[in-house]
Design a protein around this motif. Structure first.
Motif, PDB file in Angstrom:
ATOM      1  N   THR A   1      94.032  25.681  50.698  1.00 57.68           N
ATOM      2  CA  THR A   1      95.162  25.643  51.634  1.00 57.68           C
ATOM      3  C   THR A   1      95.375  27.029  52.251  1.00 57.68           C
ATOM      4  O   THR A   1      94.881  28.040  51.719  1.00 57.68           O
TER       5      THR A   1
ATOM      6  N   ARG B   1      95.744  33.008  51.663  1.00 61.12           N
ATOM      7  CA  ARG B   1      96.501  34.264  51.788  1.00 61.12           C
ATOM      8  C   ARG B   1      96.541  34.991  50.439  1.00 61.12           C
ATOM      9  O   ARG B   1      96.399  36.218  50.381  1.00 61.12           O
ATOM     10  N   LYS B   2      96.712  34.232  49.344  1.00 63.06           N
ATOM     11  CA  LYS B   2      96.780  34.847  48.025  1.00 63.06           C
ATOM     12  C   LYS B   2      95.436  35.469  47.611  1.00 63.06           C
ATOM     13  O   LYS B   2      95.363  36.541  47.010  1.00 63.06           O
TER      14      LYS B   2
ATOM     15  N   SER C   1     102.920  38.762  58.107  1.00 65.42           N
ATOM     16  CA  SER C   1     103.786  38.094  57.124  1.00 65.42           C
ATOM     17  C   SER C   1     104.340  36.790  57.692  1.00 65.42           C
ATOM     18  O   SER C   1     105.310  36.238  57.172  1.00 65.42           O
TER      19      SER C   1
ATOM     20  N   SER D   1      98.029  28.830  52.190  1.00 66.06           N
ATOM     21  CA  SER D   1      98.756  29.671  51.205  1.00 66.06           C
ATOM     22  C   SER D   1      97.802  30.216  50.157  1.00 66.06           C
ATOM     23  O   SER D   1      97.899  31.399  49.766  1.00 66.06           O
ATOM     24  N   GLN D   2      96.884  29.387  49.662  1.00 57.61           N
ATOM     25  CA  GLN D   2      95.891  29.859  48.689  1.00 57.61           C
ATOM     26  C   GLN D   2      94.968  30.922  49.313  1.00 57.61           C
ATOM     27  O   GLN D   2      94.610  31.899  48.653  1.00 57.61           O
TER      28      GLN D   2
ATOM     29  N   LEU E   1      96.920  35.133  58.626  1.00 56.37           N
ATOM     30  CA  LEU E   1      97.338  34.962  57.228  1.00 56.37           C
ATOM     31  C   LEU E   1      97.147  36.247  56.427  1.00 56.37           C
ATOM     32  O   LEU E   1      97.953  36.581  55.547  1.00 56.37           O
TER      33      LEU E   1
ATOM     34  N   THR F   1      97.568  22.523  57.971  1.00 59.87           N
ATOM     35  CA  THR F   1      97.199  22.694  56.560  1.00 59.87           C
ATOM     36  C   THR F   1      96.056  21.752  56.181  1.00 59.87           C
ATOM     37  O   THR F   1      95.114  22.133  55.472  1.00 59.87           O
TER      38      THR F   1
ATOM     39  N   SER G   1     105.014  32.995  58.370  1.00 67.00           N
ATOM     40  CA  SER G   1     104.954  31.824  57.493  1.00 67.00           C
ATOM     41  C   SER G   1     103.787  30.943  57.930  1.00 67.00           C
ATOM     42  O   SER G   1     103.253  31.103  59.033  1.00 67.00           O
ATOM     43  N   VAL G   2     103.409  30.016  57.062  1.00 66.23           N
ATOM     44  CA  VAL G   2     102.305  29.105  57.398  1.00 66.23           C
ATOM     45  C   VAL G   2     102.639  28.319  58.665  1.00 66.23           C
ATOM     46  O   VAL G   2     101.776  28.106  59.516  1.00 66.23           O
TER      47      VAL G   2
END
Length: 250
Positions: A242, A247-248, A213, A244-245, A209, A232, A215-216
């Motif tokens: 999650t 990764r951010k 790059s 995505s969170q 992650l 997830t 994707s999930v």
């Protein structure tokens, strides 16, 4: 207690066709003082073989000249199934050919009747030390084998994280019992197999992650989750956020 280990009492089987000899061994020798206990007795070779199979003693004290099957034959047959048992021959036959045959069978000692119980005590004490050292050596070897096995399994897991992995698959791959593999994880690593597998899959997921790059869904697939929604859910339950969170934030 020696070397941090408690030495269990050695289990002894007495084999002699003369009941007075067996009674003499039980009453005139202080087994307790030598960390031993008499767990059974036999009066002939066939009974001795049966008792050895049933009781699995540490030591067999046996006369050579017993009915149905002599003591040397009993030792030969017992060695096939119970190579770890120690045999002490007690006999009235001061015959070199018997001694030679007995030594060839790797018996621990050869004692003549009438038994000198002081000498017999020294024999038992030496045998006790020998068996204790043997057990320590065997335990160390088993520990080394377990460490090598778990290392091989964890390396396999790291290389095959994207594949389906289960105890059954590992059992087939390493030709080991699934229950044994499960026990190895708990004893060698300290966690269960599924916990370990989930941990390394999520650690790999976090690296992907952050450093790729993908994707999930692609990260999930790379880490062995065919359904990214399951991935997830597991990720959030473990990490608190999650994928995505994560990764951010990182």
């Amino acid at each position: 207690v020696k070397g941090g280990c408690v030495m269990k009492k050695l289990r002894v089987l007495l084999v002699d066709d003369e009941i007075m000899i067996r009674e003499g061994f039980k009453r005139l020798f202080d087994w307790e003082a030598h960390d031993c206990e008499v767990i059974g007795e036999a009066a002939d070779g066939m009974e001795a073989l049966n008792q050895i199979d049933v009781l699995n003693p540490d030591i067999v004290i046996m006369d050579i000249n017993i009915p149905i099957m002599n003591g040397l034959k009993v030792i030969k047959l017992s060695r096939m199934k119970h190579p770890e048992i120690a045999f002490v021959i007690v006999s009235g036959y001061d015959d070199f050919s018997y001694c030679r045959e007995a030594l060839r069978l790797q018996i621990t000692d050869y004692i003549l009747k009438p038994v000198n119980y002081d000498e017999f005590g020294k024999c038992i004490d030496n045998l006790k030390i020998s068996l204790f050292q043997q057990r320590i050596t065997e335990e160390k070897e088993l520990k080394r084998q377990a460490s090598r096995t778990i290392l091989g399994i964890t390396r396999y897991l790291q290389k095959n994280l994207s594949q389906e992995i289960s105890l059954a698959i590992l059992s087939e791959e390493f030709k080991l019992n699934p229950q044994y593999i499960s026990q190895l994880f708990k004893s060698e690593i300290g966690v269960g197999f599924l916990t370990y597998l989930t941990n390394i899959r999520l650690e790999n997921a976090k690296k992907l992650l952050v450093s790729t790059s993908f994707s999930v869904a692609e990260v999930a697939e790379q880490c062995g989750y065919s359904d990214y929604r399951v991935f997830t859910k597991v990720f959030k339950r473990t990490e608190g956020i999650t994928p995505s969170q994560f990764r951010k934030e990182f």
